[in-house]
Design a protein around this motif. Structure first.
Motif, mmCIF file in Angstrom:
data_model
loop_
_atom_site.group_PDB
_atom_site.id
_atom_site.type_symbol
_atom_site.label_atom_id
_atom_site.label_comp_id
_atom_site.label_asym_id
_atom_site.label_seq_id
_atom_site.Cartn_x
_atom_site.Cartn_y
_atom_site.Cartn_z
ATOM 1 N N GLN A 29 -2.549 -0.398 -53.127
ATOM 2 C CA GLN A 29 -3.847 -0.008 -52.572
ATOM 3 C C GLN A 29 -3.818 -0.275 -51.059
ATOM 4 O O GLN A 29 -4.458 -1.190 -50.537
ATOM 5 C CB GLN A 29 -4.961 -0.794 -53.266
ATOM 6 N N PHE A 30 -3.066 0.554 -50.363
ATOM 7 C CA PHE A 30 -2.777 0.290 -48.958
ATOM 8 C C PHE A 30 -4.008 0.466 -48.061
ATOM 9 O O PHE A 30 -4.187 -0.279 -47.092
ATOM 10 C CB PHE A 30 -1.636 1.188 -48.486
ATOM 11 N N GLU A 31 -4.854 1.440 -48.366
ATOM 12 C CA GLU A 31 -6.064 1.623 -47.557
ATOM 13 C C GLU A 31 -6.987 0.422 -47.707
ATOM 14 O O GLU A 31 -7.582 -0.038 -46.727
ATOM 15 C CB GLU A 31 -6.781 2.907 -47.970
ATOM 16 N N GLU A 32 -7.112 -0.085 -48.922
ATOM 17 C CA GLU A 32 -7.940 -1.267 -49.150
ATOM 18 C C GLU A 32 -7.354 -2.475 -48.425
ATOM 19 O O GLU A 32 -8.087 -3.277 -47.825
ATOM 20 C CB GLU A 32 -8.044 -1.572 -50.653
ATOM 21 N N ALA A 33 -6.027 -2.595 -48.471
ATOM 22 C CA ALA A 33 -5.362 -3.712 -47.797
ATOM 23 C C ALA A 33 -5.640 -3.673 -46.294
ATOM 24 O O ALA A 33 -5.949 -4.705 -45.676
ATOM 25 C CB ALA A 33 -3.859 -3.663 -48.055
ATOM 26 N N MET A 34 -5.556 -2.498 -45.686
ATOM 27 C CA MET A 34 -5.817 -2.372 -44.258
ATOM 28 C C MET A 34 -7.284 -2.635 -43.941
ATOM 29 O O MET A 34 -7.609 -3.228 -42.902
ATOM 30 C CB MET A 34 -5.412 -0.981 -43.769
ATOM 31 N N ALA A 35 -8.170 -2.222 -44.825
ATOM 32 C CA ALA A 35 -9.599 -2.477 -44.620
ATOM 33 C C ALA A 35 -9.889 -3.978 -44.662
ATOM 34 O O ALA A 35 -10.678 -4.500 -43.863
ATOM 35 C CB ALA A 35 -10.424 -1.745 -45.678
ATOM 36 N N LEU A 36 -9.230 -4.676 -45.576
ATOM 37 C CA LEU A 36 -9.399 -6.127 -45.670
ATOM 38 C C LEU A 36 -8.875 -6.821 -44.414
ATOM 39 O O LEU A 36 -9.496 -7.763 -43.905
ATOM 40 C CB LEU A 36 -8.658 -6.655 -46.906
ATOM 41 N N LEU A 37 -7.741 -6.342 -43.907
ATOM 42 C CA LEU A 37 -7.182 -6.905 -42.684
ATOM 43 C C LEU A 37 -8.108 -6.677 -41.493
ATOM 44 O O LEU A 37 -8.335 -7.573 -40.685
ATOM 45 C CB LEU A 37 -5.812 -6.282 -42.398
ATOM 46 N N ASN A 38 -8.632 -5.470 -41.407
ATOM 47 C CA ASN A 38 -9.535 -5.137 -40.308
ATOM 48 C C ASN A 38 -10.773 -6.032 -40.332
ATOM 49 O O ASN A 38 -11.217 -6.545 -39.290
ATOM 50 C CB ASN A 38 -9.938 -3.671 -40.399
ATOM 51 N N GLN A 39 -11.294 -6.251 -41.522
ATOM 52 C CA GLN A 39 -12.470 -7.107 -41.680
ATOM 53 C C GLN A 39 -12.141 -8.549 -41.270
ATOM 54 O O GLN A 39 -12.922 -9.197 -40.554
ATOM 55 C CB GLN A 39 -12.947 -7.070 -43.127
ATOM 56 N N ALA A 40 -10.997 -9.043 -41.706
ATOM 57 C CA ALA A 40 -10.600 -10.420 -41.381
ATOM 58 C C ALA A 40 -10.379 -10.591 -39.887
ATOM 59 O O ALA A 40 -10.762 -11.608 -39.298
ATOM 60 C CB ALA A 40 -9.331 -10.785 -42.145
ATOM 61 N N MET A 41 -9.772 -9.599 -39.252
ATOM 62 C CA MET A 41 -9.540 -9.675 -37.806
ATOM 63 C C MET A 41 -10.850 -9.722 -37.027
ATOM 64 O O MET A 41 -10.990 -10.485 -36.065
ATOM 65 C CB MET A 41 -8.682 -8.496 -37.353
ATOM 66 N N LYS A 42 -11.806 -8.917 -37.453
ATOM 67 C CA LYS A 42 -13.104 -8.923 -36.768
ATOM 68 C C LYS A 42 -13.812 -10.268 -36.951
ATOM 69 O O LYS A 42 -14.417 -10.792 -36.018
ATOM 70 C CB LYS A 42 -13.970 -7.773 -37.285
ATOM 71 N N GLN A 43 -13.722 -10.814 -38.150
ATOM 72 C CA GLN A 43 -14.409 -12.080 -38.431
ATOM 73 C C GLN A 43 -13.752 -13.272 -37.739
ATOM 74 O O GLN A 43 -14.434 -14.148 -37.201
ATOM 75 C CB GLN A 43 -14.443 -12.319 -39.941
ATOM 76 N N LEU A 44 -12.410 -13.316 -37.764
ATOM 77 C CA LEU A 44 -11.701 -14.493 -37.258
ATOM 78 C C LEU A 44 -11.284 -14.381 -35.798
ATOM 79 O O LEU A 44 -11.200 -15.389 -35.094
ATOM 80 C CB LEU A 44 -10.445 -14.746 -38.114
ATOM 81 N N LEU A 45 -11.028 -13.150 -35.351
ATOM 82 C CA LEU A 45 -10.497 -12.966 -34.003
ATOM 83 C C LEU A 45 -11.466 -12.278 -33.061
ATOM 84 O O LEU A 45 -11.234 -12.224 -31.849
ATOM 85 C CB LEU A 45 -9.185 -12.168 -34.058
ATOM 86 N N GLY A 46 -12.546 -11.699 -33.621
ATOM 87 C CA GLY A 46 -13.546 -11.055 -32.776
ATOM 88 C C GLY A 46 -13.184 -9.662 -32.329
ATOM 89 O O GLY A 46 -13.811 -9.127 -31.412
ATOM 90 N N MET A 47 -12.199 -9.053 -32.945
ATOM 91 C CA MET A 47 -11.812 -7.678 -32.603
ATOM 92 C C MET A 47 -11.129 -7.033 -33.801
ATOM 93 O O MET A 47 -10.581 -7.728 -34.657
ATOM 94 C CB MET A 47 -10.885 -7.665 -31.379
ATOM 95 N N ASN A 48 -11.208 -5.699 -33.861
ATOM 96 C CA ASN A 48 -10.621 -5.010 -35.011
ATOM 97 C C ASN A 48 -9.130 -4.765 -34.799
ATOM 98 O O ASN A 48 -8.580 -4.981 -33.718
ATOM 99 C CB ASN A 48 -11.354 -3.698 -35.295
ATOM 100 N N SER A 49 -8.464 -4.303 -35.851
ATOM 101 C CA SER A 49 -7.016 -4.112 -35.813
ATOM 102 C C SER A 49 -6.598 -3.056 -34.800
ATOM 103 O O SER A 49 -5.540 -3.163 -34.175
ATOM 104 C CB SER A 49 -6.498 -3.738 -37.206
ATOM 105 N N LYS A 50 -7.436 -2.030 -34.617
ATOM 106 C CA LYS A 50 -7.105 -0.976 -33.658
ATOM 107 C C LYS A 50 -7.048 -1.538 -32.241
ATOM 108 O O LYS A 50 -6.125 -1.223 -31.468
ATOM 109 C CB LYS A 50 -8.133 0.154 -33.734
ATOM 110 N N LEU A 51 -8.015 -2.377 -31.887
ATOM 111 C CA LEU A 51 -8.037 -2.966 -30.554
ATOM 112 C C LEU A 51 -6.864 -3.926 -30.372
ATOM 113 O O LEU A 51 -6.210 -3.933 -29.309
ATOM 114 C CB LEU A 51 -9.355 -3.707 -30.320
ATOM 115 N N ILE A 52 -6.581 -4.726 -31.380
ATOM 116 C CA ILE A 52 -5.455 -5.658 -31.299
ATOM 117 C C ILE A 52 -4.147 -4.893 -31.093
ATOM 118 O O ILE A 52 -3.287 -5.298 -30.306
ATOM 119 C CB ILE A 52 -5.379 -6.531 -32.574
ATOM 120 N N GLY A 53 -4.018 -3.765 -31.779
ATOM 121 C CA GLY A 53 -2.815 -2.956 -31.628
ATOM 122 C C GLY A 53 -2.711 -2.320 -30.260
ATOM 123 O O GLY A 53 -1.608 -2.117 -29.747
ATOM 124 N N ALA A 54 -3.849 -2.002 -29.654
ATOM 125 C CA ALA A 54 -3.850 -1.303 -28.364
ATOM 126 C C ALA A 54 -3.648 -2.246 -27.182
ATOM 127 O O ALA A 54 -3.089 -1.854 -26.158
ATOM 128 C CB ALA A 54 -5.154 -0.532 -28.189
#
Length: 230
Positions: A29-54
């Motif tokens: 369930q790769f889309e769900e896995a990425m959604a969970l990661l994105n949520q965790a990054m926003k909660q713990l790091l204050g930014m989403n995965s797209k911004l972290i990647g950029a």
């Protein structure tokens, strides 16, 4: 300086998120896995995965800094989440994205250690660096990243890895035509080999080399230096 209990708290929260991501990944369930990661990054790091990647590593660490100090809790949590993201990419069949994410994780961790080294967090950093380096494998690395890797491998006693990274670094400097920097890098390699030859055989062997191999590498570097100066 951030307190250790705060840092460990962030690591624990990241671990909970990584566990959920791993469960989704195992079920493809790769889309769900990425959604969970994105949520965790926003909660713990204050930014989403797209911004972290950029963001560049320099800018990313600036986002993790306050009052002149790096939030190493966020760095370590980001290391766990980026490794989890690389694992999802790999399971999904995107080896390129997996290695790029792992390389960013390596560069972030090494740079954070350079800027704010703390002996009490060394094991946490070493563990994450080893995971990220394994995931990155033989993926091409920039000259800047290779330069950071050499002292890390050397200080960790990984002599064979340091030797391998040194020659990768020299190749990258040659490709980019950085001849003056390459000559200095050769000198650094010569000094490193000379220091290794002062170690006892046990440490040399534990580092993955032999004295004969170090002598051979030293001679190769001396020849390189002579050829560079002609």
């Amino acid at each position: 300086m951030y307190r250790r209990d705060y840092i460990l708290g962030l690591i624990e929260k990241a671990a909970v998120a990584v566990y959920k991501v791993a469960a989704a990944r195992r079920n493809a369930q790769f889309e769900e896995a990425m959604a969970l990661l994105n949520q965790a990054m926003k909660q713990l790091l204050g930014m989403n995965s797209k911004l972290i990647g950029a963001l560049s590593v320099k800018d990313l660490l600036a986002m993790f800094s306050q009052d002149g100090g790096i939030d190493q809790g966020k760095v370590l949590a980001a290391g766990d989440l980026l490794h989890a993201e690389a694992s999802v990419w790999k399971e999904a069949g995107n080896e390129t994205a997996a290695r790029q994410t792992a390389l960013k994780c390596v560069e972030m961790l090494l740079t954070a250690m350079e800027l704010d080294a703390r002996s009490e967090l060394k094991n946490e950093f070493d563990e994450r660096l080893n995971h990220a380096l394994d995931m990155a494998g033989r993926a091409p690395k920039s000259a800047e990243l290779l330069e950071k890797l050499i002292p890390y491998c050397n200080e960790a006693g990984k002599l064979a890895d340091a030797e391998d990274v040194l020659f990768q670094w020299l190749d990258e400097l040659e490709k980019s035509g950085q001849w003056e920097r390459r000559l200095k890098a050769i000198d650094e390699g010569i000094r490193m080999c000379e220091q290794w030859l002062q170690l006892d055989e046990g440490k040399i062997s534990a580092g993955g080399l032999s004295s004969a191999e170090i002598h051979s590498t030293l001679q190769d570097l001396i020849k390189m230096k002579a050829n560079s100066q002609t």
